[in-house]
Write an enzyme that holds these catalytic residues in place. Structure first.
Site: not given
Ligand SMILES: NC(=O)C1=CN([C@@H]2O[C@H](COP(=O)(O)OP(=O)(O)OC[C@H]3O[C@@H](n4cnc5c(N)ncnc54)[C@H](O)[C@@H]3O)[C@@H](O)[C@H]2O)C=CC1
Ligand SMILES: O=C(O)[C@H]1O[C@H](OP(=O)(O)OP(=O)(O)OC[C@H]2O[C@@H](n3ccc(=O)[nH]c3=O)[C@H](O)[C@@H]2O)[C@H](O)[C@@H](O)[C@@H]1O
Length: 478
Positions: A130, A165, A276, A279
């Site tokens: 995370s 994503e 993200c 946040k």
């Molecule tokens: N969504 C993304 O594209 C990215 C997210 N991150 C980071 O990764 C982390 C996870 O993000 P997401 O996968 O998007 O979150 P999410 O909300 O999709 O999934 C988190 C899951 O953890 C579960 N959970 C929470 N507490 C728990 C516990 N104590 N035991 C078991 N399960 C539990 C929840 O029920 C939920 O299903 C965050 O810190 C986020 O900032 C990093 C890079 C990309």
């Molecule tokens: O920590 C995370 O959650 C992730 O956050 C972003 O990934 P994500 O939010 O899934 O998607 P992005 O492609 O980064 O887009 C984020 C937002 O910016 C916007 N965006 C992106 C690029 C751009 O040139 N202009 C722009 O408006 C997108 O439309 C979207 O709303 C980062 O790109 C990932 O590397 C990181 O792991």
């Protein structure tokens, strides 16, 4: 600890699910179990309709599920059996108490760490996947060590995730780099090597960077802050373009060819969304405030403020162009997800554009190819968006057909850059709309010349296309 045979991942979300699917597919000798508190989510991971949409993910999961990839709510069993445990739970912005609205809420991380300490009967490598504030790994280690059983030892690593994503599978398959932070000790190095060995099944060794835990934690926040800052910077310039007659795409191209700047993440838009960027930047701001670095905090805060400005500015342009009133006007919203190729709506700019238009009593007909209607209503009736859910239901129509959404509408507003939006029959859509028919392309994806030829009044980000008879703005620079 060198040979990891069993991996457990706590948190079956956007990160935990795809990451473990890749590990399972690339490491047939490792058994991967993803556990979650949510029975509903686990059921979906075990079904034909996965809880998240990611191109390529269905095939990957089908290929490994039931062989060396398992989804379960048996959290204790998963922890007990694992050599290495990823903590991949959500870390949302705190919405209560100290640091409300800025600090990361670490309660899910802490409860995962406490659960590990409670049930583990053998030594574990615990990997913080995370996104967390700097020094969170230290807190995890503290909780684990304060509760450890005799003979049970822990190493805590930081291994932030950089996937985006919509491209998660590709990003995980071919990461620019994998980052591993750990304790600078013999034990720490052994743990780093164990995790590195997993990644080396498919990631070239040179792309695996190791460093101290704090650097690794801070690198993740910094990466997201820099990416968000680029978008806010180009969006700030888009406002200057609209006021002067410059074209933001040309400016982005011109600066992007400078190898020191590079071309990526310079796409001006309605603003960034997603779970993200906001946040994590707020998390960084809060960290700086806590470290008594108010000037640094203010610097990063402006990235968020510029994003708010862009979303409001775009909605205001829609209203101004529609003769300063949208009351009771049908407006088709194309796209509700925060970006294309995902069904995720967290912090989607579309939600805010809809809010600003609903505040002016516009009637919205919303279409998105992947977002469930239930999710749209839940987002639009959230107390931060509307204090009158009944009114939202009156103002909003949800459609499964973009042509239906645009029928009898005054305007179409493109909020997400879905590829399919480029391929519609815009003549047919034009014929069904009220005149003058407007298109506001918040993602700069359509063929504007073609649309103008059909008869549309077209507005986009960072470029003037139509005469400003409606807004009355001057192009001259004082
Ligand atoms: N969504 C993304 O594209 C990215 C997210 N991150 C980071 O990764 C982390 C996870 O993000 P997401 O996968 O998007 O979150 P999410 O909300 O999709 O999934 C988190 C899951 O953890 C579960 N959970 C929470 N507490 C728990 C516990 N104590 N035991 C078991 N399960 C539990 C929840 O029920 C939920 O299903 C965050 O810190 C986020 O900032 C990093 C890079 C990309
Ligand atoms: O920590 C995370 O959650 C992730 O956050 C972003 O990934 P994500 O939010 O899934 O998607 P992005 O492609 O980064 O887009 C984020 C937002 O910016 C916007 N965006 C992106 C690029 C751009 O040139 N202009 C722009 O408006 C997108 O439309 C979207 O709303 C980062 O790109 C990932 O590397 C990181 O792991």
């Amino acid at each position: 600890m060198a040979d990891v045979k069993r991996v457990c991942c706590i948190g079956a979300g956007y990160v935990g699910g795809p990451t473990c699917a890749i590990i399972a597919s690339k490491c047939p000798d490792i058994t991967v179990t993803v556990v979650d508190l949510s029975q509903a989510r686990i059921n979906e991971w075990n079904s034909d309709k996965l809880p998240i949409f990611e191109p390529g993910l269905d095939d990957l999961v089908k290929q490994c599920r039931g062989k060396n990839l398992f989804f379960s709510t048996e959290i204790e069993k998963g922890i007990k059996e694992a050599d290495l445990i990823f903590i991949s739970v959500n870390t949302p912005t705190k919405n209560y108490g100290i640091g409300k609205g800025r600090a990361a809420d670490l309660k899910y991380i802490e409860s995962a760490a406490r659960k590990i300490a409670e049930v583990a009967v053998s030594s574990k490598i615990v990997v913080e996947k995370s996104t967390v504030p700097v020094k969170a790994a230290e807190s995890i280690a503290h909780i684990l060590q304060a509760n450890h059983r005799r003979g049970v030892h822990y190493q805590v690593l930081s291994n932030p995730e950089f996937l985006a994503e919509g491209t998660a599978v590709k990003d995980l398959m071919y990461p620019d780099r994998v980052l591993i932070g750990g304790e600078l000790s013999e034990e720490g190095n052994r743990a780093i090597m164990a995790l590195s060995n997993i990644y080396q099944h498919w990631v070239p060794k040179d792309n695996i960077i190791t460093m101290n835990t704090w650097s690794s934690e801070l690198s993740k926040l910094t990466a997201n802050a820099f990416l968000a800052q680029r978008i806010s910077s180009i969006n700030a310039i888009s406002a200057v373009c609209e006021a002067t007659g410059a074209d933001v795409s040309e400016v982005a191209h011109a600066i992007g060819t400078d190898s020191r700047i590079g071309p990526k993440f310079l796409q001006a838009s309605v603003g960034f969304g997603g779970s993200c960027f906001q946040k994590d930047v707020l998390n960084l701001v809060y960290l700086c405030e806590c470290l008594n670095l108010p000037d640094v905090a203010v610097y990063w805060q402006t990235v968020i403020e510029m994003n708010e400005f862009q979303k409001r500015r775009f909605a205001r342009r829609v209203i101004e162009a529609l003769f300063n009133t949208v009351t009771n006007k049908r407006i088709a919203i194309f796209g509700f997800a925060f970006k294309k190729d995902t069904g995720d709506t967290r912090e989607s700019p579309s939600i805010y554009i809809c809010k600003y238009l609903m505040d002016e009593q516009a009637k919205l007909a919303i279409y998105d190819p992947k977002v469930d209607h239930e999710q749209m209503i839940s987002d639009l009736t959230h107390p931060s968006i509307s204090d009158n859910p009944t009114r939202v239901q009156e103002l909003v129509t949800l459609t499964k057909d973009p042509y239906e959404a645009a029928r009898s509408a005054h305007a179409i507003v493109i909020c997400t850059e879905w590829d399919e939006f480029k391929d519609y029959d815009y003549q047919k859509i034009y014929d069904s709309m009220l005149k003058p028919a407007f298109i506001f392309d918040g993602r700069m994806i359509l063929d504007h010349k073609q649309l103008q030829k059909i008869g549309y009044h077209v507005e986009t980000i960072g470029k003037r296309l139509s005469d400003d008879v409606h807004t009355g703005k001057s192009t001259s620079v004082p």
